[in-house]
Design a protein around this motif. Structure first.
Motif, PDB file in Angstrom:
ATOM      1  N   PRO A  95       0.792  -1.234   0.000  1.00  0.00           N
ATOM      2  CA  PRO A  95       0.000   0.000   0.000  1.00  0.00           C
ATOM      3  C   PRO A  95       0.829   1.291   0.000  1.00  0.00           C
ATOM      4  N   GLY A 121       3.308   2.321  -1.834  1.00  0.00           N
ATOM      5  CA  GLY A 121       4.008   2.689  -3.062  1.00  0.00           C
ATOM      6  C   GLY A 121       3.846   4.140  -3.468  1.00  0.00           C
ATOM      7  N   PRO A 178      13.965   7.967   8.718  1.00  0.00           N
ATOM      8  CA  PRO A 178      13.437   8.182  10.066  1.00  0.00           C
ATOM      9  C   PRO A 178      11.957   7.793  10.103  1.00  0.00           C
ATOM     10  N   THR A 236      -8.487  12.304  -6.894  1.00  0.00           N
ATOM     11  CA  THR A 236      -7.746  13.248  -7.732  1.00  0.00           C
ATOM     12  C   THR A 236      -7.586  14.597  -7.036  1.00  0.00           C
ATOM     13  N   GLN A 286      -4.106  16.472  -5.808  1.00  0.00           N
ATOM     14  CA  GLN A 286      -3.741  17.768  -6.382  1.00  0.00           C
ATOM     15  C   GLN A 286      -3.693  18.862  -5.325  1.00  0.00           C
ATOM     16  N   GLY A 318      -1.782  18.802  -2.834  1.00  0.00           N
ATOM     17  CA  GLY A 318      -0.442  18.846  -2.263  1.00  0.00           C
ATOM     18  C   GLY A 318      -0.227  17.813  -1.172  1.00  0.00           C
ATOM     19  N   LEU A 361       0.342  13.984   0.001  1.00  0.00           N
ATOM     20  CA  LEU A 361       0.794  12.703  -0.544  1.00  0.00           C
ATOM     21  C   LEU A 361       0.538  11.646   0.531  1.00  0.00           C
ATOM     22  N   HIS A 375       4.787  14.746  10.372  1.00  0.00           N
ATOM     23  CA  HIS A 375       4.764  15.557  11.585  1.00  0.00           C
ATOM     24  C   HIS A 375       3.333  15.604  12.166  1.00  0.00           C
ATOM     25  N   LYS A 420       1.468  17.800  13.623  1.00  0.00           N
ATOM     26  CA  LYS A 420       0.610  18.928  13.249  1.00  0.00           C
ATOM     27  C   LYS A 420       0.191  18.842  11.789  1.00  0.00           C
ATOM     28  N   ALA A 421       1.102  18.362  10.961  1.00  0.00           N
ATOM     29  CA  ALA A 421       0.803  18.261   9.532  1.00  0.00           C
ATOM     30  C   ALA A 421      -0.269  17.210   9.285  1.00  0.00           C
ATOM     31  N   GLU A 453      -3.843  18.255  10.195  1.00  0.00           N
ATOM     32  CA  GLU A 453      -4.459  19.161   9.229  1.00  0.00           C
ATOM     33  C   GLU A 453      -4.783  18.428   7.923  1.00  0.00           C
ATOM     34  N   HIS A 508      -4.580  -0.508  -4.593  1.00  0.00           N
ATOM     35  CA  HIS A 508      -3.872   0.691  -4.172  1.00  0.00           C
ATOM     36  C   HIS A 508      -4.218   1.813  -5.151  1.00  0.00           C
ATOM     37  N   ASP A 568      -1.669   4.730  -6.476  1.00  0.00           N
ATOM     38  CA  ASP A 568      -0.678   4.554  -7.533  1.00  0.00           C
ATOM     39  C   ASP A 568      -1.209   3.752  -8.719  1.00  0.00           C
TER      40      ASP A 568
END
Lengths: 467, 467
Positions: free
Chosen positions: A150, A152, A213, A236, A240, A242, A244, A282, A284-285, A288, A370, A373
């Protein structure tokens, strides 16, 4: 097997590691795909030197050699299709060293993949590739098949984490490729040529893996959609935006229904699609990002969106995906698991092709995979004893391959060509592609000793599942 | 060049794209390394079909063929060392398509790398590899040399972003490898075999590159250290804290002094090391991470730590690193730029070896590079007209290679073997490694047409910089 050869074998290794009786050999005659092929002898090497001698012997007597890890291959990778000698590599597992300072692992081929995950995580590091068989499969098998799973989309495949190898060549020479540096451009990249070569170019005896890490946090969500096409739009949009995701899995309606039937948990059986999204990084990331993903799913008419607030809820969300294989197995005794892969934007088209193929051939064809990808897993549940149905399966698989190729995709995203997809090889690679690959194989393995009968179609072989 | 061959050439392409006069040919006789070799003819192909015909012609007449992008190679990659025909690939640049939905770029070989960066970023995407020559170099050259740059630690090298190729084989066949899917295990990985093959296995005529979402934020810091060893400790601590910087650059005292002398900006000339760290990702994450990095540098006795608060301050910090090349060029007319690479934990040992080599041979040897991935750039500033000094340079380079290999490193992290490092190839790869590579080369290029004289040492070649 000829007594003279057994006599020579016993000069290379102790007799209890040379298995000759039929009960033992039978255990090595199959893998997780189908077909049974009895090897003439099974050997359990424990050192690189032994493997070197075994291959030299095999070249002298022209004996086919089949390296085998845990035999979880879904494409026939380790099957001894021409008899000969199986190398049981699962016994060669003494080395699993984590080099924390250089973010590396050094491993023997028989080490179980999940043990690498665990050892790395104990010191805050991470080895991303995680094929679903990772608790059983050996890293040697993962390397030669270039397994993925999963992760990839964000993290790439096994190949992206191998920077060095020790191998034995088909003619029995011991060779080191690459090394301990991530950057290395000294000569041709034999490391990545051997990784994914399905055991036809070398026997891996040690590997140097790159670690990263461990992402400090992750968040998981699940969404169901009445209409499959809406899930496609949502995916999609998410990509798009941003973000990943570290995993972006999907299940079609047949999978949802099978899972709900197998173990009821309130999944909406009217939904055409279910997706699971995981983000890591992270704290916090990820907090969100997961809410952005949820919001996008809502905007695309999701029936229901659930964000896991803790590890227990996360496990519950993943449960739906994990139940797919056991649940669909109830639909037929023979499971044929494909991995035709298309560019991500073509997933809706591919799903439509698969729907038509299901109807045309009246088969239990279910789809999960998956989605991030483009690596789908159309699975056909059938019964290999039913010759009439198997004929329809054969034709359906051919159409699945054609559909994937027509959409700019590939026959195999992660399972390998093995024995099963060989007849379609030229259709994807073209005549020149196959010729250039064969030139490498023949230059390295002039006697066709190593894993013969794989990748390249055999004379007259034009069927996938029918024998 | 023989009139008959020119006649045949002009049947393949128009005459104005066949350069015969010596002034034109001279422009193609060098690259960014050293040595000059005049080609017999230069052609400027504009299509895959033309290249296919050129290679067929070259095979008929046994003419060496040298593909060339922008000739920024530091290892002699495009040098026409046996004369023959230069393929000027820089004219083949019509295609630069960003496929936003599939996170891909499709590019012609002559496209400038920086143009890919720009086009991708315009739609929120990102192509990470950025060799320092990216504003000049072509993607075709980057592909064949597997170029990288400062982002290797987090993002890998060019190879990690190529998923498909169109190429012409040495014998003139047109072939497609890989495709538009990130996961693809259909047959051998010819894509990654060709990437980094230094133009000896194929001419690239188109590439499919993987893009990623552009990281939304980045933060940069610089630290100077009185003692080199402290910078090493700080780097190790940072990487073990779970932070994976997008760049981790270092400069030694000689670089710091050269830069400060060249353009004074208050750099501490008593510092043995200067490091620049950049992190990218989610805004909240990078804010926290850069301050963790700064704190760790303080704990390891940094002389000074500066965190950039805005883009202008960021540019100022990077200025020190960017000035290295122009500044050190003042130390001697001939610059020999090496890229011996060691496992990261061995950087302090390698720096100590380099210090001793500098003293022993009394050379202007300065060191900067990508400390995060162990990819150092020892540069020797010398004068190639000074034969006595060049003899010392030759011996010093030999010792640099030996030191890197003894520490488990490689001859070349990113520049390639080319003509310069070929004599040391066997020392790193072993006899078997070289033989297995040559078997591939010979199987694909039986007439030794494509970029002959590169990677593999020529008979009698045992010197690196002396001719």
């Amino acid at each position: 097997m000829d007594a003279k050869i057994i006599e020579e074998l016993s000069r290379i290794m102790s007799k209890e590691r040379i298995l000759q009786n039929v009960a033992d050999r039978y255990s090595y005659s199959f893998d997780a795909s189908f077909g049974e092929y009895l090897p003439d002898v099974v050997v359990q090497p424990q050192s690189t030197e032994e493997i070197s001698q075994l291959l030299q012997l095999a070249n002298r007597y022209k004996i086919p050699v089949y390296p085998r890890g845990a035999a979880t291959s879904l494409s026939g990778g380790p099957l001894p299709v021409q008899g000969g000698m199986v190398l049981d590599m699962s016994q060669m597992k003494e080395k699993l060293i984590i080099d924390k300072e250089n973010l590396l692992a050094i491993v023997s081929p028989g080490v179980i993949t999940a043990d690498i995950h665990q050892k790395a995580e104990e010191v805050g590091l991470y080895y991303p590739p995680d094929p679903s068989s990772s608790h059983v499969s050996t890293i040697g098998g993962n390397l030669l098949e270039n397994s993925s799973g999963p992760k990839g989309l964000k993290y790439g495949t096994t190949k992206d984490y191998v920077i060095g190898l020790e191998v034995v060549t088909p003619t029995g020479e011991i060779m080191r490729t690459g090394g301990k540096t991530v950057k290395n451009v000294t000569g041709y990249d034999l490391t990545r040529l051997i990784v994914g070569s399905e055991g036809t170019l070398a026997v891996v005896t040690e590997a140097i893996l790159k670690l990263i890490p461990k992402p400090p946090a992750r968040k998981t969500m699940m969404a169901t959609f009445k209409r499959l096409v809406d899930s496609g739009y949502a995916i999609t949009r998410i990509l798009q935006s941003g973000i990943l995701p570290s995993a972006l899995e999907m299940m079609d309606q047949y999978c949802i229904q099978a899972v709900e039937h197998y173990r009821p948990s309130g999944l909406p059986v009217e939904a055409e699609a279910l997706i699971i999204i995981e983000v890591d990084g992270h704290p916090k990331a990820v907090e969100e990002e997961i809410h952005t993903c949820a919001e996008i799913c809502h905007q695309h008419d999701a029936l229901e969106v659930k964000v896991a607030n803790n590890e227990e809820e996360r496990q519950t969300l993943w449960q739906a995906r994990r139940m797919v294989s056991p649940a669909i197995s109830k639909l037929g005794p023979t499971k044929i698991s494909e991995d035709a892969t298309v560019p991500r934007s073509k997933i809706p088209d591919m799903m439509e092709h698969l729907r038509k193929i299901r109807e045309k051939y009246q088969l239990n064809l279910v789809v999960f995979g998956h989605a991030g990808d483009g690596n789908l897993h159309p699975n056909i549940l059938t019964d290999k004893r039913n010759k009439e149905e198997m004929k329809r399966v054969e034709d359906a698989i051919g159409e699945i391959f054609e559909a994937a190729l027509a959409l700019g995709g590939t026959l195999s995203g992660e399972h390998g060509i093995g024995t099963l997809k060989a007849p379609y090889l030229k259709r994807e690679l073209g005549e020149t592609g196959v010729i250039m690959m064969k030139k490498i194989k023949e230059a390295w393995d002039p006697n066709h000793i190593l894993n013969p009968g794989k990748i390249f179609p055999q004379p007259g072989q034009n069927k996938v599942v029918l024998t």
